[in-house]
Design a protein around this motif. Sequence first.
Motif, PDB file in Angstrom:
ATOM      1  N   THR A 154       0.882  -1.091  -0.139  1.00  5.65           N
ATOM      2  CA  THR A 154      -0.010  -0.083  -0.059  1.00  5.65           C
ATOM      3  C   THR A 154       0.926   1.151   0.063  1.00  5.65           C
ATOM      4  OG1 THR A 154      -0.275  -0.228   2.475  1.00  5.65           O
ATOM      5  CG2 THR A 154      -1.804  -1.271   1.231  1.00  5.65           C
ATOM      6  N   ILE A 155       0.704   1.995   0.837  1.00  6.96           N
ATOM      7  CA  ILE A 155       1.484   3.342   0.710  1.00  6.96           C
ATOM      8  C   ILE A 155       2.668   3.415   1.692  1.00  6.96           C
ATOM      9  CG2 ILE A 155       1.198   5.940   1.068  1.00  6.96           C
ATOM     10  CD1 ILE A 155      -1.919   5.446   0.583  1.00  6.96           C
ATOM     11  N   PRO A 156       3.707   3.689   1.012  1.00 11.76           N
ATOM     12  CA  PRO A 156       4.834   3.630   1.925  1.00 11.76           C
ATOM     13  C   PRO A 156       4.747   4.904   3.040  1.00 11.76           C
ATOM     14  CG  PRO A 156       5.580   3.698  -0.308  1.00 11.76           C
ATOM     15  CD  PRO A 156       4.001   3.888  -0.279  1.00 11.76           C
ATOM     16  N   PRO A 157       5.303   4.614   4.148  1.00 13.35           N
ATOM     17  CA  PRO A 157       5.182   5.670   5.221  1.00 13.35           C
ATOM     18  C   PRO A 157       5.600   6.787   4.880  1.00 13.35           C
ATOM     19  CG  PRO A 157       6.123   3.813   6.223  1.00 13.35           C
ATOM     20  CD  PRO A 157       6.136   3.547   4.796  1.00 13.35           C
ATOM     21  N   TYR A 191       1.911  12.983   1.771  1.00 10.16           N
ATOM     22  CA  TYR A 191       1.583  13.597   0.552  1.00 10.16           C
ATOM     23  C   TYR A 191       0.330  13.175  -0.325  1.00 10.16           C
ATOM     24  CZ  TYR A 191       6.529  15.235   1.308  1.00 10.16           C
ATOM     25  OH  TYR A 191       7.571  15.688   1.880  1.00 10.16           O
ATOM     26  N   THR A 192       0.028  11.993   0.485  1.00  9.62           N
ATOM     27  CA  THR A 192      -1.263  11.384  -0.239  1.00  9.62           C
ATOM     28  C   THR A 192      -2.508  11.446   0.427  1.00  9.62           C
ATOM     29  OG1 THR A 192      -0.673   9.432   0.698  1.00  9.62           O
ATOM     30  CG2 THR A 192      -0.041   9.548  -1.459  1.00  9.62           C
ATOM     31  N   ARG A 193      -2.368  12.447   1.721  1.00 10.89           N
ATOM     32  CA  ARG A 193      -3.561  12.750   2.367  1.00 10.89           C
ATOM     33  C   ARG A 193      -4.450  13.451   1.374  1.00 10.89           C
ATOM     34  NH1 ARG A 193      -0.577  14.251   7.803  1.00 10.89           N
ATOM     35  NH2 ARG A 193       0.130  12.527   8.256  1.00 10.89           N
ATOM     36  N   LEU A 194      -5.759  13.290   2.045  1.00 11.58           N
ATOM     37  CA  LEU A 194      -6.868  14.210   1.241  1.00 11.58           C
ATOM     38  C   LEU A 194      -6.326  15.610   1.058  1.00 11.58           C
ATOM     39  CD1 LEU A 194      -9.389  13.926  -0.228  1.00 11.58           C
ATOM     40  CD2 LEU A 194     -10.412  14.494   2.090  1.00 11.58           C
ATOM     41  N   PRO A 195      -6.201  16.215   0.024  1.00  2.53           N
ATOM     42  CA  PRO A 195      -5.481  17.378  -0.244  1.00  2.53           C
ATOM     43  C   PRO A 195      -6.869  18.541   0.407  1.00  2.53           C
ATOM     44  CG  PRO A 195      -5.801  16.535  -2.137  1.00  2.53           C
ATOM     45  CD  PRO A 195      -6.220  15.547  -1.224  1.00  2.53           C
ATOM     46  N   LEU A 219       1.935   5.775  -8.820  1.00  8.55           N
ATOM     47  CA  LEU A 219       1.821   6.608  -7.599  1.00  8.55           C
ATOM     48  C   LEU A 219       0.212   7.128  -7.675  1.00  8.55           C
ATOM     49  CD1 LEU A 219       3.135   8.431  -5.956  1.00  8.55           C
ATOM     50  CD2 LEU A 219       3.670  10.302  -7.428  1.00  8.55           C
ATOM     51  N   VAL A 220      -0.236   7.082  -9.076  1.00 11.01           N
ATOM     52  CA  VAL A 220      -1.613   7.224  -8.987  1.00 11.01           C
ATOM     53  C   VAL A 220      -2.833   6.125  -8.343  1.00 11.01           C
ATOM     54  CG1 VAL A 220      -3.871   7.302 -10.657  1.00 11.01           C
ATOM     55  CG2 VAL A 220      -1.498   8.648 -11.399  1.00 11.01           C
ATOM     56  N   LEU A 221      -1.879   5.145  -8.588  1.00 13.84           N
ATOM     57  CA  LEU A 221      -2.684   3.915  -7.763  1.00 13.84           C
ATOM     58  C   LEU A 221      -2.399   4.069  -6.071  1.00 13.84           C
ATOM     59  CD1 LEU A 221      -1.373   1.020  -9.766  1.00 13.84           C
ATOM     60  CD2 LEU A 221      -3.916   1.785  -9.385  1.00 13.84           C
ATOM     61  N   ARG A 222      -1.559   4.742  -5.809  1.00 13.90           N
ATOM     62  CA  ARG A 222      -1.553   5.080  -4.431  1.00 13.90           C
ATOM     63  C   ARG A 222      -2.187   6.117  -4.112  1.00 13.90           C
ATOM     64  NH1 ARG A 222       1.736   0.968  -6.184  1.00 13.90           N
ATOM     65  NH2 ARG A 222       2.217  -0.116  -4.234  1.00 13.90           N
ATOM     66  N   TYR A 223      -2.484   7.218  -4.735  1.00 11.50           N
ATOM     67  CA  TYR A 223      -3.590   7.992  -4.480  1.00 11.50           C
ATOM     68  C   TYR A 223      -4.817   7.709  -4.474  1.00 11.50           C
ATOM     69  CZ  TYR A 223      -0.581  12.298  -4.422  1.00 11.50           C
ATOM     70  OH  TYR A 223       0.549  13.238  -4.106  1.00 11.50           O
ATOM     71  N   LYS A 254       8.374   0.707  -2.733  1.00  9.15           N
ATOM     72  CA  LYS A 254       9.177   1.020  -1.502  1.00  9.15           C
ATOM     73  C   LYS A 254       9.926   2.677  -1.837  1.00  9.15           C
ATOM     74  CE  LYS A 254      12.887  -0.731  -0.593  1.00  9.15           C
ATOM     75  NZ  LYS A 254      14.021  -2.034  -0.436  1.00  9.15           N
ATOM     76  N   VAL A 255       9.414   3.290  -0.703  1.00 10.68           N
ATOM     77  CA  VAL A 255       9.958   4.904  -0.772  1.00 10.68           C
ATOM     78  C   VAL A 255      10.961   4.965   0.282  1.00 10.68           C
ATOM     79  CG1 VAL A 255       9.467   7.197  -0.773  1.00 10.68           C
ATOM     80  CG2 VAL A 255       7.803   5.526  -2.162  1.00 10.68           C
ATOM     81  N   PHE A 256      12.210   5.805   0.007  1.00  7.47           N
ATOM     82  CA  PHE A 256      13.014   5.471   1.069  1.00  7.47           C
ATOM     83  C   PHE A 256      13.961   7.061   0.658  1.00  7.47           C
ATOM     84  CE2 PHE A 256      16.047   3.664  -1.677  1.00  7.47           C
ATOM     85  CZ  PHE A 256      15.177   3.039  -2.578  1.00  7.47           C
ATOM     86  N   GLU A 257      14.576   7.142   1.891  1.00  9.13           N
ATOM     87  CA  GLU A 257      15.445   8.440   1.630  1.00  9.13           C
ATOM     88  C   GLU A 257      17.052   8.094   0.963  1.00  9.13           C
ATOM     89  OE1 GLU A 257      15.312  11.568   3.026  1.00  9.13           O
ATOM     90  OE2 GLU A 257      13.864  11.434   4.866  1.00  9.13           O
ATOM     91  N   ARG A 258      17.650   8.981   0.435  1.00  3.86           N
ATOM     92  CA  ARG A 258      18.971   8.756  -0.049  1.00  3.86           C
ATOM     93  C   ARG A 258      19.788   8.036   1.178  1.00  3.86           C
ATOM     94  NH1 ARG A 258      20.244  10.704  -5.314  1.00  3.86           N
ATOM     95  NH2 ARG A 258      18.709  12.019  -5.802  1.00  3.86           N
ATOM     96  N   GLY A 259      20.625   6.875   0.899  1.00  4.20           N
ATOM     97  CA  GLY A 259      21.467   6.522   1.821  1.00  4.20           C
ATOM     98  C   GLY A 259      20.919   5.602   2.870  1.00  4.20           C
ATOM     99  N   THR A 260      19.797   5.301   2.662  1.00  4.27           N
ATOM    100  CA  THR A 260      19.249   4.314   3.750  1.00  4.27           C
ATOM    101  C   THR A 260      19.151   2.927   3.181  1.00  4.27           C
ATOM    102  OG1 THR A 260      17.017   4.823   3.196  1.00  4.27           O
ATOM    103  CG2 THR A 260      17.892   5.842   5.088  1.00  4.27           C
TER     104      THR A 260
END
Lengths: 399, 377
Positions: B5-8, B13-17, B36-40, B371-377
Amino acid sequence: MSFRKRNIVLPNNSQKTPIPQPINAGIEGQLPLREVHSPITTSPPKAVQPSPGVRPSPIDGRATISTGASTLDKLLAGHAGLPLGSSLLLEESGTTDFSGALLRYFAAEGVVQGHQVHVVGVGEQWGRELPGLAGVADGNPDADISRPNFPSDRGLSDDGSLNSTTSQAAFCHIFDLAKRLEYPAGSGITYIPTVVNASSSSPFHGILEGIATQLRSDHTGRIHRVVIPNLLSPALYPPHACDPTNLLPFFHGLRSLLRQFSTQLSVIMTLTLDLYPRSTGLVRWAELLNDGVLELTPFPHLMDSLSTSTATSGGANTHEQPPQGLLHVHRLPIFHEKGGGGRPNDGEGDLAFTVTRRKFTIKPFSLPPMDGDTDAQQGGATAVGEGGNTSNTKINIDF
Amino acid sequence: MSSRTIPPLLEPYTRLPPSTSLTLLTSVLSASTNWLVLRYLYAALASAGQQQDEASAESDVAVVLVSFLRDGEFWREGARRMGLDLRRLAVQGRFAFVDGLTELFAPPASQSPSASPSYPIRPARGPGAVPPRGPLGVQAPGGAPISAASAPTAASIPQTTVLDSPKLESVGESIKVQIRRLRTATQGQAQTQTQSPASVGSGLNGPRSAASSARAPPAAAPFGAAPAGGGAGSGRPSVSGSQQERKVLLIVDQPDVLLATTGVNATDMVNWVFGLREQVHSTTITLAADAPLVQSPTTPLEQAHASFLLSLAHQARLTVSLRLLDTGTAKDVSGVMQFTRGADELDDKTEDEHLEDKELLYFIAADGAAKVFERGT
């Protein structure tokens, strides 16, 4: 490209009539019919999957067909074939026509498998020049996929010899560019002409209409392969064909047909980058509207010197053709649509292609040792097994 | 489940705007925004999908997805992998799909509906599938054929609109029809329940009742009017659902196809988007942002595209740009996603301090998990 005569043992069944053989996905794994010869396996009442030349993808089971070049099949993000319902755009820079060879393989494979082949824009002469059948390529795909470093893989694909499992329905064949394809009875190619009149209507409208009509009138569930050589070539298409409002709706409509007939249709086309460079928005839109985009960049001047170098370097190197150009993968069907990016194949960076009489080979690219540097050449040859000096050797792509 | 589902890191950013906001997602050739559209979609619909009692229905969100490059089956399949059943949501009136691929330019199927089972996606052109309004050139076929097979009661709602004309006016109008239908979908649902015995009883007459029910909600409750009065006459009115309009989220996937294929003016496209945004709670738009289309535009196609993209980027509350790694390719990185807040957002810190400019890496596995992650992790 030069076709040098080589000592190649002709495959056993090169004279075999290419009977379309149903491949049955369900029983392929059990293989009770594997050693049975073709007259029995081709018994018609196998209605589970009636289309010959169709194989389920090892990743997600969707139906795939062969492009006619086994190394290209392996490149397609692990599906081991071109997924039906997808299109492939081959771009090539320079004046060579390597991508045309791929197109001919694709069409010839379709003819051999009994698929309906539609050729757009060119005349029947194109169909008469399809390469002749020379054998069956690598008939054991499952082994390649499940065991990545299958040792006989190299031998199989390099000399095109047949292994023992080719009695089952072949997925991909080997074609000889120096021969001419003999059409099996009942098969044929339909030619969809471009309308080159001066009117302002889109020249692609008739093409799209023609493909759609053929598909909708076909209730047998046959596989249709659409081949579009030299798209937008001024020799074949009128000047207003490259107007975005003409070309891009054609791609969009083609995409729609591919999705509607996602178990029957596949499209392959070539585009000359010298006339329509990738830096233009038009070509980028063409790429965005196609499922797969491959770019061939032939080496401009290296080719002559490389071919002479191998000619002098003796028999040990004869099966290692020098690469004739680089191949860039910009987009692959299904894989990039899902969102994947980066490196779809576990290959080693750049890819190079080699067109010989019999094969279109795609390998990881590495610069060959310098001519005359016999130490390096022999060192590279002996170090294959040890893996110590693999940067000088060419490694087949495994998935 | 969580990886599917949605990566933490993506969740803020995907909360209801907020209301009237625009979110812009840009892609390049080998880094598509589909995942990304699917995550939205999931973020908007998953919470609503869990609660089916009518009391909670008033706060939920409905989504109209307009796609110009992908068919409905692609989105259904992708959502199914995340555990989101778009067909069921469509039956519940929380989801509608506007198909801008199938018949926009392809020659339409002939009138004889050769019901061959090998053509599953061809829209059924029933005799009653007339355009919802006269001059629009928009057809509302009798529901997605697939949903008709799985859920018979769903056949009476045109959950899928197939666009057959690339004209901006007709495309916009048929999107608005779906938006209105979803906004008042509690009434539409009630109508479905009363109509479904009739359509089942009349056998093959499903498409006709589909078209009539498609026309009914906009006619009874025109836009802007209180929808409670419209639904009361036609079926058993919902207890609380008709009291409040449902928030409708509009997702338009690659409207730049219209720009490229028809050569329409970029200003008209921007206005067209404005017109759509007026109708919904918030809007998410995906566009291509490849270098040939944006950098140094010369041809009319490139100029129009760049102009359209820049206009929307200036309006957007949040721009998410996907691109490949700048330094080459990697086995475990699919691409880079860059979050950029819009100009308005910089002034207004009170509401959305969870949004920040950021650059993250993402990786899409073979099964579609992100999977969404920061650089370097």
